[in-house]
Scaffold this motif. Sequence first.
Motif, PDB file in Angstrom:
ATOM      1  N   MET A 168     -39.548  -4.414   9.247  1.00 29.74           N
ATOM      2  CA  MET A 168     -40.464  -3.636   8.431  1.00 29.74           C
ATOM      3  C   MET A 168     -41.438  -2.903   9.352  1.00 29.74           C
ATOM      4  O   MET A 168     -41.842  -3.428  10.379  1.00 29.74           O
ATOM      5  CB  MET A 168     -41.260  -4.550   7.488  1.00 29.74           C
ATOM      6  CG  MET A 168     -40.399  -5.265   6.479  1.00 29.74           C
ATOM      7  SD  MET A 168     -41.264  -6.373   5.310  1.00 29.74           S
ATOM      8  CE  MET A 168     -42.817  -6.714   6.029  1.00 29.74           C
ATOM      9  N   LYS A 169     -41.828  -1.736   8.920  1.00 31.03           N
ATOM     10  CA  LYS A 169     -42.811  -0.942   9.655  1.00 31.03           C
ATOM     11  C   LYS A 169     -44.184  -1.255   9.065  1.00 31.03           C
ATOM     12  O   LYS A 169     -44.338  -1.325   7.844  1.00 31.03           O
ATOM     13  CB  LYS A 169     -42.462   0.537   9.469  1.00 31.03           C
ATOM     14  CG  LYS A 169     -43.372   1.498  10.155  1.00 31.03           C
ATOM     15  CD  LYS A 169     -42.861   2.925   9.904  1.00 31.03           C
ATOM     16  CE  LYS A 169     -43.799   3.950  10.454  1.00 31.03           C
ATOM     17  NZ  LYS A 169     -43.305   5.313  10.211  1.00 31.03           N
ATOM     18  N   PHE A 170     -45.183  -1.491   9.942  1.00 33.83           N
ATOM     19  CA  PHE A 170     -46.533  -1.679   9.425  1.00 33.83           C
ATOM     20  C   PHE A 170     -47.570  -1.132  10.390  1.00 33.83           C
ATOM     21  O   PHE A 170     -47.341  -1.101  11.599  1.00 33.83           O
ATOM     22  CB  PHE A 170     -46.811  -3.147   9.063  1.00 33.83           C
ATOM     23  CG  PHE A 170     -46.819  -4.114  10.214  1.00 33.83           C
ATOM     24  CD1 PHE A 170     -47.989  -4.387  10.893  1.00 33.83           C
ATOM     25  CD2 PHE A 170     -45.668  -4.769  10.592  1.00 33.83           C
ATOM     26  CE1 PHE A 170     -48.008  -5.287  11.939  1.00 33.83           C
ATOM     27  CE2 PHE A 170     -45.671  -5.675  11.634  1.00 33.83           C
ATOM     28  CZ  PHE A 170     -46.848  -5.931  12.319  1.00 33.83           C
ATOM     29  N   PRO A 171     -48.706  -0.660   9.841  1.00 34.26           N
ATOM     30  CA  PRO A 171     -49.739  -0.058  10.674  1.00 34.26           C
ATOM     31  C   PRO A 171     -50.769  -1.089  11.137  1.00 34.26           C
ATOM     32  O   PRO A 171     -50.998  -2.104  10.485  1.00 34.26           O
ATOM     33  CB  PRO A 171     -50.403   0.945   9.726  1.00 34.26           C
ATOM     34  CG  PRO A 171     -50.290   0.275   8.393  1.00 34.26           C
ATOM     35  CD  PRO A 171     -48.970  -0.459   8.414  1.00 34.26           C
ATOM     36  N   PHE A 172     -51.367  -0.800  12.263  1.00 34.03           N
ATOM     37  CA  PHE A 172     -52.583  -1.482  12.705  1.00 34.03           C
ATOM     38  C   PHE A 172     -53.493  -0.390  13.236  1.00 34.03           C
ATOM     39  O   PHE A 172     -53.293   0.119  14.343  1.00 34.03           O
ATOM     40  CB  PHE A 172     -52.296  -2.535  13.778  1.00 34.03           C
ATOM     41  CG  PHE A 172     -53.551  -3.236  14.237  1.00 34.03           C
ATOM     42  CD1 PHE A 172     -54.154  -4.166  13.418  1.00 34.03           C
ATOM     43  CD2 PHE A 172     -54.128  -2.943  15.456  1.00 34.03           C
ATOM     44  CE1 PHE A 172     -55.324  -4.804  13.814  1.00 34.03           C
ATOM     45  CE2 PHE A 172     -55.292  -3.569  15.870  1.00 34.03           C
ATOM     46  CZ  PHE A 172     -55.890  -4.507  15.042  1.00 34.03           C
ATOM     47  N   HIS A 173     -54.438   0.022  12.409  1.00 31.00           N
ATOM     48  CA  HIS A 173     -55.331   1.147  12.685  1.00 31.00           C
ATOM     49  C   HIS A 173     -54.481   2.373  13.028  1.00 31.00           C
ATOM     50  O   HIS A 173     -53.714   2.810  12.199  1.00 31.00           O
ATOM     51  CB  HIS A 173     -56.357   0.777  13.761  1.00 31.00           C
ATOM     52  CG  HIS A 173     -57.283  -0.315  13.306  1.00 31.00           C
ATOM     53  ND1 HIS A 173     -58.378  -0.085  12.510  1.00 31.00           N
ATOM     54  CD2 HIS A 173     -57.230  -1.656  13.501  1.00 31.00           C
ATOM     55  CE1 HIS A 173     -58.969  -1.235  12.237  1.00 31.00           C
ATOM     56  NE2 HIS A 173     -58.290  -2.207  12.830  1.00 31.00           N
ATOM     57  N   ASP A 174     -54.580   2.892  14.263  1.00 38.57           N
ATOM     58  CA  ASP A 174     -53.843   4.108  14.616  1.00 38.57           C
ATOM     59  C   ASP A 174     -52.501   3.810  15.278  1.00 38.57           C
ATOM     60  O   ASP A 174     -51.848   4.703  15.803  1.00 38.57           O
ATOM     61  CB  ASP A 174     -54.700   4.982  15.545  1.00 38.57           C
ATOM     62  CG  ASP A 174     -55.069   4.271  16.842  1.00 38.57           C
ATOM     63  OD1 ASP A 174     -55.023   3.018  16.883  1.00 38.57           O
ATOM     64  OD2 ASP A 174     -55.404   4.958  17.823  1.00 38.57           O
ATOM     65  N   THR A 227     -48.515   1.770  15.246  1.00 45.00           N
ATOM     66  CA  THR A 227     -47.436   1.378  14.346  1.00 45.00           C
ATOM     67  C   THR A 227     -46.609   0.277  15.002  1.00 45.00           C
ATOM     68  O   THR A 227     -46.244   0.383  16.180  1.00 45.00           O
ATOM     69  CB  THR A 227     -46.533   2.582  14.027  1.00 45.00           C
ATOM     70  OG1 THR A 227     -47.331   3.585  13.388  1.00 45.00           O
ATOM     71  CG2 THR A 227     -45.395   2.182  13.106  1.00 45.00           C
ATOM     72  N   ALA A 228     -46.313  -0.739  14.219  1.00 43.87           N
ATOM     73  CA  ALA A 228     -45.490  -1.853  14.696  1.00 43.87           C
ATOM     74  C   ALA A 228     -44.268  -1.999  13.803  1.00 43.87           C
ATOM     75  O   ALA A 228     -44.241  -1.505  12.667  1.00 43.87           O
ATOM     76  CB  ALA A 228     -46.288  -3.145  14.664  1.00 43.87           C
ATOM     77  N   TYR A 229     -43.294  -2.694  14.330  1.00 46.48           N
ATOM     78  CA  TYR A 229     -42.106  -3.075  13.572  1.00 46.48           C
ATOM     79  C   TYR A 229     -41.990  -4.584  13.693  1.00 46.48           C
ATOM     80  O   TYR A 229     -42.146  -5.143  14.779  1.00 46.48           O
ATOM     81  CB  TYR A 229     -40.858  -2.378  14.128  1.00 46.48           C
ATOM     82  CG  TYR A 229     -40.965  -0.882  14.016  1.00 46.48           C
ATOM     83  CD1 TYR A 229     -40.551  -0.234  12.863  1.00 46.48           C
ATOM     84  CD2 TYR A 229     -41.519  -0.127  15.046  1.00 46.48           C
ATOM     85  CE1 TYR A 229     -40.681   1.138  12.733  1.00 46.48           C
ATOM     86  CE2 TYR A 229     -41.653   1.241  14.927  1.00 46.48           C
ATOM     87  CZ  TYR A 229     -41.237   1.869  13.769  1.00 46.48           C
ATOM     88  OH  TYR A 229     -41.364   3.231  13.641  1.00 46.48           O
ATOM     89  N   GLY A 230     -41.774  -5.248  12.573  1.00 47.43           N
ATOM     90  CA  GLY A 230     -41.705  -6.695  12.634  1.00 47.43           C
ATOM     91  C   GLY A 230     -41.406  -7.293  11.282  1.00 47.43           C
ATOM     92  O   GLY A 230     -40.966  -6.602  10.352  1.00 47.43           O
ATOM     93  N   HIS A 231     -41.703  -8.573  11.184  1.00 47.62           N
ATOM     94  CA  HIS A 231     -41.420  -9.295   9.947  1.00 47.62           C
ATOM     95  C   HIS A 231     -42.263 -10.558   9.904  1.00 47.62           C
ATOM     96  O   HIS A 231     -42.678 -11.076  10.932  1.00 47.62           O
ATOM     97  CB  HIS A 231     -39.929  -9.650   9.890  1.00 47.62           C
ATOM     98  CG  HIS A 231     -39.456  -9.960   8.504  1.00 47.62           C
ATOM     99  ND1 HIS A 231     -39.514 -11.221   7.959  1.00 47.62           N
ATOM    100  CD2 HIS A 231     -38.922  -9.157   7.559  1.00 47.62           C
ATOM    101  CE1 HIS A 231     -39.027 -11.181   6.733  1.00 47.62           C
ATOM    102  NE2 HIS A 231     -38.657  -9.935   6.461  1.00 47.62           N
ATOM    103  N   ASN A 232     -42.504 -11.044   8.684  1.00 47.31           N
ATOM    104  CA  ASN A 232     -43.179 -12.326   8.536  1.00 47.31           C
ATOM    105  C   ASN A 232     -42.366 -13.200   7.588  1.00 47.31           C
ATOM    106  O   ASN A 232     -41.450 -12.729   6.920  1.00 47.31           O
ATOM    107  CB  ASN A 232     -44.612 -12.143   8.029  1.00 47.31           C
ATOM    108  CG  ASN A 232     -44.669 -11.535   6.649  1.00 47.31           C
ATOM    109  OD1 ASN A 232     -43.651 -11.300   6.012  1.00 47.31           O
ATOM    110  ND2 ASN A 232     -45.862 -11.253   6.183  1.00 47.31           N
TER     111      ASN A 232
END
Length: 159
Positions: A1-7, A9-14
């Motif tokens: 999954m793609k998710f933001p952290f401020h400015d 972008t990360a790809y990961g999963h929980n």
Amino acid sequence: MKFPFHDKTAYGHNGGIDGFQSNVAYFPNEQVAVALTANALNYSLNDILIGVLSITFGRDFEMPSFEEVTLTKRQMKQFPGLYSSEQLPMDIEIFIKNEQLFVQATGQSALPLRAASPTTLKSDKVSLSMEFDSLKSGKYAQFTLKQGGVNALFTRTQK
């Protein structure tokens, strides 16, 4: 999954099962990977991840305080009641059960609260903070709910 952290972008999963929780994130532009695994948490893994990422990327981060204040019975009786907000479409009830303060929002399960100060109640399980003010006739008239970057004013609607 793609998710933001401020400015960024990360790809990961929980995920989680049987009390275990995990989160993995990779920030390709920064070439930074973070993996967290925990068991039997009583603090939000997401908030831990936000702290780790804030420190990693040099963002301001305030270390949470887990200090607890013991309230007298008289102090505890100042909080219970039903509160509502014009900003959020829900009611919040605060009540005492077995000499413990609890909070329950419309359609949600009740959660135990701890006193971080004589006027601040918290639930670490959902990263919720309620800052009370305006004592009237021995009961608080309102509080500011702080959760997930939202600050909403709740006022007492019932005693």
